[in-house]
Design a protein around this motif. Structure first.
Motif, PDB file in Angstrom:
ATOM      1  N   UNK A   1      -8.025   1.738   9.851  1.00 11.69           N
ATOM      2  CA  UNK A   1      -6.819   1.799   8.792  1.00 11.69           C
ATOM      3  C   UNK A   1      -7.389   1.068   7.662  1.00 11.69           C
ATOM      4  N   UNK A   2      -8.655   1.470   7.139  1.00 15.48           N
ATOM      5  CA  UNK A   2      -9.137   0.766   5.996  1.00 15.48           C
ATOM      6  C   UNK A   2      -9.468   1.574   4.671  1.00 15.48           C
ATOM      7  N   UNK A   3      -8.247   2.556   4.483  1.00 12.89           N
ATOM      8  CA  UNK A   3      -8.073   3.082   3.212  1.00 12.89           C
ATOM      9  C   UNK A   3      -6.966   2.413   2.379  1.00 12.89           C
ATOM     10  N   UNK A   4      -6.615   1.244   2.688  1.00 14.00           N
ATOM     11  CA  UNK A   4      -5.681   0.335   1.891  1.00 14.00           C
ATOM     12  C   UNK A   4      -6.357  -0.327   1.016  1.00 14.00           C
ATOM     13  N   UNK A   5      -5.720  -0.637  -0.117  1.00 14.74           N
ATOM     14  CA  UNK A   5      -6.407  -1.139  -1.338  1.00 14.74           C
ATOM     15  C   UNK A   5      -7.082  -2.636  -1.230  1.00 14.74           C
ATOM     16  N   UNK A   6      -6.405  -3.327  -0.138  1.00 15.90           N
ATOM     17  CA  UNK A   6      -7.012  -4.533   0.204  1.00 15.90           C
ATOM     18  C   UNK A   6      -8.113  -4.718   1.423  1.00 15.90           C
ATOM     19  N   UNK A   7      -8.294  -3.499   2.083  1.00 11.64           N
ATOM     20  CA  UNK A   7      -9.270  -3.421   3.117  1.00 11.64           C
ATOM     21  C   UNK A   7     -10.561  -3.682   2.700  1.00 11.64           C
ATOM     22  N   UNK A   8     -11.373  -4.122   3.532  1.00  8.15           N
ATOM     23  CA  UNK A   8     -12.743  -4.017   3.261  1.00  8.15           C
ATOM     24  C   UNK A   8     -13.762  -4.346   4.380  1.00  8.15           C
TER      25      UNK A   8
ATOM     26  N   UNK B   1      -8.656  -0.513  -8.087  1.00  5.74           N
ATOM     27  CA  UNK B   1      -7.916   0.421  -7.026  1.00  5.74           C
ATOM     28  C   UNK B   1      -6.370   0.474  -7.296  1.00  5.74           C
ATOM     29  N   UNK B   2      -5.967  -0.861  -7.498  1.00  2.17           N
ATOM     30  CA  UNK B   2      -4.401  -1.181  -7.530  1.00  2.17           C
ATOM     31  C   UNK B   2      -3.694  -0.250  -8.685  1.00  2.17           C
ATOM     32  N   UNK B   3      -4.503  -0.246  -9.383  1.00  5.51           N
ATOM     33  CA  UNK B   3      -3.869   0.759 -10.695  1.00  5.51           C
ATOM     34  C   UNK B   3      -2.614  -0.054 -11.552  1.00  5.51           C
TER      35      UNK B   3
ATOM     36  N   UNK C   1      -2.849   4.592 -11.394  1.00  3.70           N
ATOM     37  CA  UNK C   1      -2.164   4.113 -12.853  1.00  3.70           C
ATOM     38  C   UNK C   1      -3.294   3.860 -13.749  1.00  3.70           C
ATOM     39  N   UNK C   2      -4.446   3.654 -13.456  1.00  4.00           N
ATOM     40  CA  UNK C   2      -5.702   3.405 -14.418  1.00  4.00           C
ATOM     41  C   UNK C   2      -6.182   4.652 -14.776  1.00  4.00           C
ATOM     42  N   UNK C   3      -5.979   5.641 -14.401  1.00  4.29           N
ATOM     43  CA  UNK C   3      -6.557   6.882 -14.364  1.00  4.29           C
ATOM     44  C   UNK C   3      -7.990   7.008 -13.541  1.00  4.29           C
ATOM     45  N   UNK C   4      -8.052   6.289 -12.396  1.00  4.73           N
ATOM     46  CA  UNK C   4      -9.247   6.078 -11.607  1.00  4.73           C
ATOM     47  C   UNK C   4      -9.033   7.142 -10.483  1.00  4.73           C
ATOM     48  N   UNK C   5      -9.893   8.068  -9.796  1.00  2.00           N
ATOM     49  CA  UNK C   5      -9.731   8.941  -8.802  1.00  2.00           C
ATOM     50  C   UNK C   5     -10.086   8.576  -7.480  1.00  2.00           C
ATOM     51  N   UNK C   6      -9.634   8.962  -6.504  1.00  2.00           N
ATOM     52  CA  UNK C   6     -10.104   8.656  -5.008  1.00  2.00           C
ATOM     53  C   UNK C   6     -10.623   7.144  -4.751  1.00  2.00           C
ATOM     54  N   UNK C   7      -9.706   6.175  -5.113  1.00  2.00           N
ATOM     55  CA  UNK C   7     -10.053   4.719  -4.887  1.00  2.00           C
ATOM     56  C   UNK C   7      -9.529   4.552  -3.347  1.00  2.00           C
TER      57      UNK C   7
ATOM     58  N   UNK D   1      -1.419   0.945  -1.088  1.00  2.00           N
ATOM     59  CA  UNK D   1      -2.304   2.193  -1.357  1.00  2.00           C
ATOM     60  C   UNK D   1      -2.230   2.034  -3.008  1.00  2.00           C
ATOM     61  N   UNK D   2      -3.268   2.913  -3.498  1.00  4.31           N
ATOM     62  CA  UNK D   2      -3.453   2.848  -4.933  1.00  4.31           C
ATOM     63  C   UNK D   2      -2.016   3.495  -5.642  1.00  4.31           C
ATOM     64  N   UNK D   3      -0.995   4.124  -4.832  1.00  8.24           N
ATOM     65  CA  UNK D   3       0.156   4.822  -5.545  1.00  8.24           C
ATOM     66  C   UNK D   3       1.348   4.030  -5.107  1.00  8.24           C
TER      67      UNK D   3
END
Length: 275
Positions: free
Chosen positions: A247-254, A154-156, A207-213, A163-165
């Protein structure tokens, strides 16, 4: 027919170390997001996209698989997506009354009786339990990503960004993910273009070419929430996430759910060992 060895639609990520977790003030320490720690991974393959309705249909058509939601006879649907007749009298969990338990809701009928997949073949499959996702992976010759693999992906390639971006949710006013806009749970302005799920290739990849992380649907991971708890980890947030409560659409959220749980904003993507 098993698709063992097939990496079409997958991206090969090189092994290496990354900083997992966050100490961000916007985070939820009680969820175990921190502390930040260095994690080393071997190379692995991961789907560029979440598993779509079309892909899941091939699995079901090939195997005759019956999902947990079908066996139980119901699943949870967001109340705002339902006609009044289905909302009326539907059981709702006290802690999240915006969910309705809908008889007949499952992956082919995401909003229950009368709904279908028209125009949504390329949307992520939902109402799939962890068990269902594992069954699909077994058929496809893949597996669910570990939680560490998921976050690394997700971090790309970015280091400790929110976020991923990057760190801005809407850089230059541009929506980069499918989440809730407005006042949750009563008013969704859908400024990002979607009130429910979006196609699996919506929005620019990371950045890794992954969508909707981030956003769209939560994604199951292989890991248990913790060693003494049967729940399984979910990552990425969904179209219902909003900063006011989730607020859990952050890459570290779980977060987590029991492995037999099914709901209208939860799907998965696959991974595979490299080499």
């Amino acid at each position: 027919m098993s698709q063992d060895g097939d990496t079409v639609g997958m991206v090969l990520l090189p092994g290496g170390s990354f900083l997992m977790g966050t100490d961000d003030a916007e985070g939820f320490p009680e969820d175990g997001e921190g502390p930040v720690r260095e994690v080393t991974l071997a190379s692995f393959w991961i789907d560029a996209f979440a598993v779509s309705n079309e892909r899941f249909a091939r699995f079901v058509d090939d195997t005759g698989y019956v999902t947990d939601a079908e066996r139980f006879g119901w699943s949870y649907v967001f109340a705002g997506l339902l006609p009044a007749a289905l909302r009326r009298g539907a059981p709702r969990p006290d802690e999240a009354p915006w969910w309705c338990g809908v008889s007949g809701a499952y992956w082919r009928a995401p909003e229950g009786p009368g709904s279908g997949l028209g125009g949504r073949a390329d949307h992520p499959v939902v109402h799939v339990s962890w068990h269902d996702a594992v069954a699909y992976c077994r058929w496809a010759g893949t597996r669910l990503p570990t939680e560490a693999e998921w976050e690394y992906a997700a971090r790309g390639g970015l280091v400790q960004r929110r976020y991923p971006w990057g760190d801005e949710l809407t850089p230059d006013g541009e929506h980069r993910c499918n989440i809730w806009q407005g006042r949750f749970p009563t008013r969704n302005t859908a400024e990002d273009g979607y009130r429910s799920t979006a196609p699996v290739d919506a929005f620019p990849p990371n950045g890794f070419g992954l969508y909707n992380m981030a956003g769209n649907v939560w994604e199951w991971c292989a890991d248990a929430w913790r060693a003494d708890h049967p729940a399984k980890v979910m990552r990425g947030g969904s179209y219902l996430c909003h900063e006011s409560y989730c607020n859990r659409y952050r890459v570290a959220a779980r977060t987590s759910n029991t492995p037999d749980s099914t709901v209208g904003n939860l799907g998965f993507r696959c991974a595979r060992d490299a080499g």
